[in-house]
Design a protein around this motif. Structure first.
Motif, mmCIF file in Angstrom:
data_model
loop_
_atom_site.group_PDB
_atom_site.id
_atom_site.type_symbol
_atom_site.label_atom_id
_atom_site.label_comp_id
_atom_site.label_asym_id
_atom_site.label_seq_id
_atom_site.Cartn_x
_atom_site.Cartn_y
_atom_site.Cartn_z
ATOM 1 N N MET A 1 0.819 -1.210 0.000
ATOM 2 C CA MET A 1 0.000 0.000 0.000
ATOM 3 C C MET A 1 0.855 1.263 0.000
ATOM 4 S SD MET A 1 -2.808 1.403 -0.272
ATOM 5 C CE MET A 1 -4.328 0.716 0.256
ATOM 6 N N LYS A 2 1.997 1.240 0.647
ATOM 7 C CA LYS A 2 2.865 2.426 0.662
ATOM 8 C C LYS A 2 3.343 2.758 -0.750
ATOM 9 C CE LYS A 2 4.410 2.040 5.399
ATOM 10 N NZ LYS A 2 5.509 1.809 6.316
ATOM 11 N N LYS A 3 3.746 1.742 -1.494
ATOM 12 C CA LYS A 3 4.176 1.971 -2.878
ATOM 13 C C LYS A 3 3.001 2.420 -3.743
ATOM 14 C CE LYS A 3 8.209 -1.028 -3.161
ATOM 15 N NZ LYS A 3 8.800 -2.167 -3.875
ATOM 16 N N PHE A 4 1.849 1.822 -3.504
ATOM 17 C CA PHE A 4 0.651 2.210 -4.256
ATOM 18 C C PHE A 4 0.345 3.684 -4.028
ATOM 19 C CE2 PHE A 4 -3.861 2.842 -4.874
ATOM 20 C CZ PHE A 4 -4.091 2.204 -6.081
ATOM 21 N N ASP A 5 0.359 4.099 -2.766
ATOM 22 C CA ASP A 5 0.087 5.502 -2.442
ATOM 23 C C ASP A 5 1.149 6.429 -3.024
ATOM 24 O OD1 ASP A 5 -2.231 4.801 -1.103
ATOM 25 O OD2 ASP A 5 -1.295 4.853 0.890
ATOM 26 N N LYS A 6 2.403 6.013 -2.970
ATOM 27 C CA LYS A 6 3.482 6.826 -3.548
ATOM 28 C C LYS A 6 3.284 6.970 -5.056
ATOM 29 C CE LYS A 6 8.523 7.177 -4.020
ATOM 30 N NZ LYS A 6 8.458 8.591 -4.242
ATOM 31 N N ALA A 7 2.949 5.876 -5.724
ATOM 32 C CA ALA A 7 2.706 5.923 -7.172
ATOM 33 C C ALA A 7 1.514 6.829 -7.486
ATOM 34 C CB ALA A 7 2.472 4.514 -7.721
ATOM 35 N N THR A 8 0.484 6.756 -6.669
ATOM 36 C CA THR A 8 -0.696 7.602 -6.881
ATOM 37 C C THR A 8 -0.304 9.070 -6.801
ATOM 38 O OG1 THR A 8 -2.176 5.898 -6.033
ATOM 39 C CG2 THR A 8 -2.997 8.162 -6.003
ATOM 40 N N GLU A 9 0.468 9.418 -5.811
ATOM 41 C CA GLU A 9 0.869 10.812 -5.628
ATOM 42 C C GLU A 9 1.882 11.261 -6.688
ATOM 43 O OE1 GLU A 9 0.921 14.570 -4.259
ATOM 44 O OE2 GLU A 9 -0.445 13.005 -3.598
ATOM 45 N N ASP A 10 2.909 10.465 -6.894
ATOM 46 C CA ASP A 10 4.010 10.864 -7.792
ATOM 47 C C ASP A 10 3.623 10.855 -9.270
ATOM 48 O OD1 ASP A 10 5.448 10.998 -5.456
ATOM 49 O OD2 ASP A 10 6.873 9.412 -5.976
ATOM 50 N N CYS A 11 2.671 10.038 -9.646
ATOM 51 C CA CYS A 11 2.377 9.859 -11.072
ATOM 52 C C CYS A 11 1.193 10.672 -11.580
ATOM 53 C CB CYS A 11 2.166 8.379 -11.378
ATOM 54 S SG CYS A 11 3.642 7.393 -11.049
ATOM 55 N N LYS A 12 0.465 11.332 -10.702
ATOM 56 C CA LYS A 12 -0.709 12.066 -11.181
ATOM 57 C C LYS A 12 -0.337 13.147 -12.189
ATOM 58 C CE LYS A 12 -1.100 14.679 -6.896
ATOM 59 N NZ LYS A 12 -1.971 14.886 -5.747
ATOM 60 N N SER A 13 0.858 13.711 -12.093
ATOM 61 C CA SER A 13 1.289 14.735 -13.054
ATOM 62 C C SER A 13 1.759 14.120 -14.380
ATOM 63 C CB SER A 13 2.404 15.588 -12.466
ATOM 64 O OG SER A 13 3.558 14.788 -12.250
ATOM 65 N N GLN A 14 1.888 12.799 -14.422
ATOM 66 C CA GLN A 14 2.369 12.126 -15.627
ATOM 67 C C GLN A 14 1.263 11.816 -16.628
ATOM 68 O OE1 GLN A 14 5.648 11.393 -16.491
ATOM 69 N NE2 GLN A 14 5.949 12.812 -14.807
ATOM 70 N N TYR A 15 0.020 12.055 -16.253
ATOM 71 C CA TYR A 15 -1.082 11.764 -17.176
ATOM 72 C C TYR A 15 -1.216 12.928 -18.163
ATOM 73 C CZ TYR A 15 -5.372 9.767 -18.933
ATOM 74 O OH TYR A 15 -6.311 9.207 -19.759
ATOM 75 N N THR A 16 -0.212 13.037 -19.013
ATOM 76 C CA THR A 16 -0.145 14.089 -20.026
ATOM 77 C C THR A 16 0.394 13.471 -21.308
ATOM 78 O OG1 THR A 16 2.133 14.688 -19.450
ATOM 79 C CG2 THR A 16 0.370 15.868 -18.293
ATOM 80 N N GLY A 17 0.169 14.139 -22.416
ATOM 81 C CA GLY A 17 0.717 13.655 -23.674
ATOM 82 C C GLY A 17 -0.066 14.156 -24.859
ATOM 83 N N ALA A 18 0.449 13.830 -26.032
ATOM 84 C CA ALA A 18 -0.138 14.292 -27.285
ATOM 85 C C ALA A 18 -1.490 13.644 -27.578
ATOM 86 C CB ALA A 18 0.830 14.025 -28.435
ATOM 87 N N ASP A 19 -1.691 12.420 -27.080
ATOM 88 C CA ASP A 19 -2.954 11.710 -27.306
ATOM 89 C C ASP A 19 -3.208 10.763 -26.145
ATOM 90 O OD1 ASP A 19 -1.347 9.457 -27.745
ATOM 91 O OD2 ASP A 19 -1.565 9.530 -29.914
ATOM 92 N N GLU A 20 -4.333 10.082 -26.176
ATOM 93 C CA GLU A 20 -4.702 9.187 -25.076
ATOM 94 C C GLU A 20 -3.701 8.047 -24.905
ATOM 95 O OE1 GLU A 20 -7.132 9.831 -22.784
ATOM 96 O OE2 GLU A 20 -7.214 11.702 -23.914
ATOM 97 N N CYS A 21 -3.145 7.565 -26.007
ATOM 98 C CA CYS A 21 -2.161 6.479 -25.928
ATOM 99 C C CYS A 21 -0.945 6.915 -25.126
ATOM 100 C CB CYS A 21 -1.740 6.027 -27.323
ATOM 101 S SG CYS A 21 -3.060 5.242 -28.271
ATOM 102 N N GLU A 22 -0.432 8.081 -25.442
ATOM 103 C CA GLU A 22 0.747 8.582 -24.741
ATOM 104 C C GLU A 22 0.442 8.884 -23.274
ATOM 105 O OE1 GLU A 22 3.975 12.182 -25.051
ATOM 106 O OE2 GLU A 22 3.075 11.431 -26.897
ATOM 107 N N LYS A 23 -0.709 9.461 -23.011
ATOM 108 C CA LYS A 23 -1.089 9.768 -21.627
ATOM 109 C C LYS A 23 -1.149 8.496 -20.783
ATOM 110 C CE LYS A 23 -4.166 13.645 -22.652
ATOM 111 N NZ LYS A 23 -5.590 14.058 -22.557
ATOM 112 N N GLY A 24 -1.887 7.515 -21.281
ATOM 113 C CA GLY A 24 -2.021 6.263 -20.542
ATOM 114 C C GLY A 24 -0.695 5.565 -20.351
ATOM 115 N N PHE A 25 0.125 5.573 -21.391
ATOM 116 C CA PHE A 25 1.430 4.925 -21.315
ATOM 117 C C PHE A 25 2.317 5.601 -20.272
ATOM 118 C CE2 PHE A 25 5.860 4.536 -22.677
ATOM 119 C CZ PHE A 25 5.977 3.155 -22.757
#
Length: 138
Positions: free
Chosen positions: A102-126
């Protein structure tokens, strides 16, 4: 109908994940995983070798097809829906797995929310899913 190519992809992916994490994957997750792999491999047109390379952590030079595969997989697993990460759905799925951290899950949730960006949905999800993966596996 199950195609041999898709079956091989599924078996390879599942074996790699189980072997790497020494997991006893519950049947409902195996079935959802299998369906997502089969549909997304077909829809994205990605080569099974690229999927295997991705699972080994080789994704710096990911093709657009691989990015679409990962995004499709995340959507089919309900990890992404309506263009947004679905944290509770991921948590429900991952909690069923042995060795869930759960600690890693929570860290990933916090650290990765800014990574949902990109030119299209494929890039965002990836980008989002690979960010989560890098944290969850370390």
């Amino acid at each position: 109908m199950l195609k041999l190519k898709n079956y091989k992809i599924f078996v390879t992916l599942l074996v790699l994940i189980i072997a790497k994490n020494n997991l006893a994957v519950p049947e409902d997750i195996k079935e959802q995983f299998f369906n997502a792999i089969q549909v997304c491999a077909t829809e994205s047109g990605v080569d099974s070798d690229k999927i295997q390379n991705f699972l080994r952590g080789e994704y710096e030079t990911a093709s657009h097809e691989l990015k679409c595969f990962v995004n499709c997989f995340a959507n089919k697993m309900s990890y992404i829906a309506d263009g947004e990460p679905q944290i509770e759905e991921m948590k429900k799925s991952f909690e069923k797995l042995p060795n869930f951290d759960m600690k890693k899950f929570d860290k990933a949730t916090e650290d990765c929310k800014s990574q949902y960006t990109g030119a299209d949905e494929c890039e965002k999800g990836f980008k989002y899913m690979t960010c989560r993966r890098s944290i969850m596996e370390n």
